[in-house]
Motif scaffolding. Structure first.
Motif, PDB file in Angstrom:
ATOM      1  N   LEU A 202       0.844  -1.194   0.000  1.00 41.66           N
ATOM      2  CA  LEU A 202       0.000   0.000   0.000  1.00 41.66           C
ATOM      3  C   LEU A 202       0.877   1.241   0.000  1.00 41.66           C
ATOM      4  O   LEU A 202       1.879   1.298   0.708  1.00 41.66           O
ATOM      5  CB  LEU A 202      -0.883   0.031   1.258  1.00 41.66           C
ATOM      6  N   PHE A 204       0.980   5.513   0.444  1.00 36.92           N
ATOM      7  CA  PHE A 204       0.224   6.625   1.008  1.00 36.92           C
ATOM      8  C   PHE A 204       0.876   7.950   0.688  1.00 36.92           C
ATOM      9  O   PHE A 204       2.070   8.024   0.395  1.00 36.92           O
ATOM     10  CB  PHE A 204       0.104   6.467   2.535  1.00 36.92           C
ATOM     11  N   GLY A 205       0.059   8.997   0.780  1.00 38.27           N
ATOM     12  CA  GLY A 205       0.560  10.367   0.680  1.00 38.27           C
ATOM     13  C   GLY A 205       1.333  10.583  -0.605  1.00 38.27           C
ATOM     14  O   GLY A 205       0.937  10.157  -1.700  1.00 38.27           O
ATOM     15  N   ARG A 206       2.460  11.197  -0.459  1.00 40.83           N
ATOM     16  CA  ARG A 206       3.320  11.537  -1.576  1.00 40.83           C
ATOM     17  C   ARG A 206       3.748  10.301  -2.373  1.00 40.83           C
ATOM     18  O   ARG A 206       3.930  10.362  -3.602  1.00 40.83           O
ATOM     19  CB  ARG A 206       4.544  12.236  -0.997  1.00 40.83           C
ATOM     20  N   GLU A 209       1.333   9.348  -4.932  1.00 36.05           N
ATOM     21  CA  GLU A 209       1.426  10.266  -6.065  1.00 36.05           C
ATOM     22  C   GLU A 209       2.546   9.866  -6.995  1.00 36.05           C
ATOM     23  O   GLU A 209       2.391   9.833  -8.210  1.00 36.05           O
ATOM     24  CB  GLU A 209       1.767  11.668  -5.539  1.00 36.05           C
ATOM     25  N   LEU A 269       4.862   4.294   4.393  1.00 43.36           N
ATOM     26  CA  LEU A 269       4.293   5.465   5.052  1.00 43.36           C
ATOM     27  C   LEU A 269       5.228   6.666   5.006  1.00 43.36           C
ATOM     28  O   LEU A 269       6.300   6.642   5.621  1.00 43.36           O
ATOM     29  CB  LEU A 269       3.983   5.113   6.523  1.00 43.36           C
ATOM     30  N   PRO A 270       4.849   7.720   4.304  1.00 43.53           N
ATOM     31  CA  PRO A 270       5.653   8.944   4.340  1.00 43.53           C
ATOM     32  C   PRO A 270       5.507   9.591   5.717  1.00 43.53           C
ATOM     33  O   PRO A 270       4.729   9.120   6.543  1.00 43.53           O
ATOM     34  CB  PRO A 270       5.030   9.804   3.236  1.00 43.53           C
ATOM     35  N   PRO A 271       6.245  10.681   5.977  1.00 45.12           N
ATOM     36  CA  PRO A 271       6.144  11.329   7.290  1.00 45.12           C
ATOM     37  C   PRO A 271       4.695  11.686   7.626  1.00 45.12           C
ATOM     38  O   PRO A 271       3.925  12.115   6.761  1.00 45.12           O
ATOM     39  CB  PRO A 271       6.993  12.592   7.115  1.00 45.12           C
ATOM     40  N   TYR A 272       4.341  11.532   8.891  1.00 41.42           N
ATOM     41  CA  TYR A 272       2.962  11.779   9.317  1.00 41.42           C
ATOM     42  C   TYR A 272       2.672  13.270   9.397  1.00 41.42           C
ATOM     43  O   TYR A 272       3.570  14.096   9.573  1.00 41.42           O
ATOM     44  CB  TYR A 272       2.733  11.183  10.714  1.00 41.42           C
ATOM     45  N   ALA A 273       1.368  13.583   9.308  1.00 37.40           N
ATOM     46  CA  ALA A 273       0.952  14.976   9.432  1.00 37.40           C
ATOM     47  C   ALA A 273      -0.303  15.082  10.276  1.00 37.40           C
ATOM     48  O   ALA A 273      -1.075  16.017  10.146  1.00 37.40           O
ATOM     49  CB  ALA A 273       0.715  15.553   8.043  1.00 37.40           C
TER      50      ALA A 273
END
Lengths: 275, 142
Positions: A202, A204-206, A209, A269-273
């Motif tokens: 999976l 996510f985020g960037r 993209e 998982l990219p850095p969380y926000a």
């Protein structure tokens, strides 16, 4: 039998007529058919050699010999191997049976004794002469065998002192596909798919993209590790190499060197926000 | 436990209703409420209009549950509620609601602080900042 008393003769000299290309060099997972056979062989035998009649085998790092009597099928290959061997006992392995396992070979080697010249497994009523032990002094007999126009290995086994070792589900390492023989690219694909762990990846985020995907299913060569998976992903999506991310396996942050199993869900998982 | 992730901004009325519901709990002596609001930052001369939040849903809910368990274990809490927005939250609106209640004040203040810090560190929620020119920039916690 001690490892140093055994030579493995890996046969990759066939014509590969159904495969179209040299069978031994066909890719299998991260390696090739021949590479896989050599790796298995080197775990049980102190000396390993390759019998091949075409080029392309030099880079494996093992001695390569051609058939001394070409066009005689595996009998010619075994003969050539025995000529070059320096040990009494010799394990002959065909390169097109990628599911032969080290425990199987160790079990067979334990059945070898001084009373028999050949020790061969029997599985589902079929003798497997290309996963068998041959004593070196058979070289003379083999030469005569070939020169008299004979080629069928089962005939060879019948004419000499052969011990047949039954391989069945009573043995702890047994798997029905142990002696699966690969002759076509379809066979190879079938083996690769049983040999691989299917994982879901999976993004996510960037990362979603960059890869233009939210999820991806991958077949990872067994045994699969997280490092291997990230290599495969970086190969497929080179832009990932510049990204910072952590990895979760089945929704828990993974340790480095974690291993992957069939059905695992891996999330990049990219850095969380949050917050 | 109820799901924490909620579609859209947290409405002020929801917060008021939550406070009102707790009037019935007679052992509570203090509440500590944290509200996260989307700030209109300026990025390369462009103003942030909104943040679009996405999450690894199953893992986020798991992490929220474990943070909640840890908070109850560490602090003498009577109650804890957390709501985190997913989807688009315009600047000035609320994206996080943490509501901690305890008999005495110290526990709920410490717990609320703890929960917010844990969320920022452990929960897989991602944010894209929508800028005034219509472009997006990925957000990172610090």
């Amino acid at each position: 039998m001690k490892k140093e008393d055994l030579t493995a003769i890996v046969l990759s000299g066939g014509r590969s007529s159904r495969m179209g290309r040299d069978k031994g060099l066909m890719p299998l997972g991260a390696s090739t058919l021949a590479g896989r056979a050599l790796k298995t062989a080197s775990q049980v035998a102190g000396a390993v050699m390759l019998i091949a009649n075409k080029g392309g085998y030099e880079d494996f790092g093992y001695p390569v010999y051609a058939d001394l009597y070409p066009q005689n099928g595996p009998a010619g290959g075994i003969h050539s191997g025995l000529v070059h061997s320096t040990t009494e006992q010799n394990l002959v392995l065909a390169c097109d049976m990628p599911l032969l396992s080290v425990p199987l070979l160790k079990h067979l080697s334990e059945q070898v004794n001084g009373d028999h010249e050949i020790t061969a497994p029997v599985h589902l009523g079929e003798v497997q002469p290309l996963c068998a032990f041959y004593v070196r002094h058979l070289v003379q007999f083999l030469e005569e065998f070939i020169r008299s126009g004979k080629r069928r290995l089962n005939d060879l086994l019948r004419e000499r002192k052969t011990r047949y070792v039954p391989i069945d589900s009573s043995l702890p390492f047994y798997a029905p596909g142990l002696f699966t023989n690969v002759n076509t690219t379809v066979d190879l694909a079938a083996v690769e798919s049983t040999d691989a762990a299917k994982v879901k990846v999976l993004f996510f985020g960037r990362l979603a993209e960059i890869t233009r995907r939210r999820e991806l299913e991958l077949q990872l060569q067994v045994p699969g590790t997280l490092d291997r998976l990230t290599d495969v992903l970086a190969g497929r999506f080179p832009a990932l190499k510049n990204e910072v991310f952590t990895v979760a396996i089945n929704q828990a942050i993974a340790a480095t060197g974690a291993s992957l199993r069939e059905g695992d869900e891996v999330a990049l998982l990219p850095p969380y926000a949050g917050g | 436990m109820k799901k924490v992730l909620f579609d859209g901004p947290v409405e002020p009325q929801f917060i008021a209703d939550c406070i009102a519901k707790h009037a019935a709990k007679k052992d509570i002596g203090a509440h500590s409420i944290f509200l996260g609001q989307v700030r209109a930052d300026t990025l390369e001369g462009k103003q942030v209009r909104a943040i679009e939040y996405t999450a690894y849903d199953e893992m986020a809910e798991k992490q929220f549950r474990s943070i909640r368990e840890a908070a109850f274990g560490l602090f003498g809490l009577s109650c804890l509620h957390v709501v985190h927005s997913v989807g688009m939250v315009p600047a000035g609106e609320l994206s996080l609601f943490v509501f901690a209640s305890s008999p005495h004040r110290r526990a709920c203040v410490s717990a609320a602080h703890y929960v917010v810090e844990q969320i920022k560190e452990k929960v897989p929620v991602f944010g894209r900042e929508l800028l005034e020119d219509g472009t997006f920039a990925w957000k990172k916690n610090n």
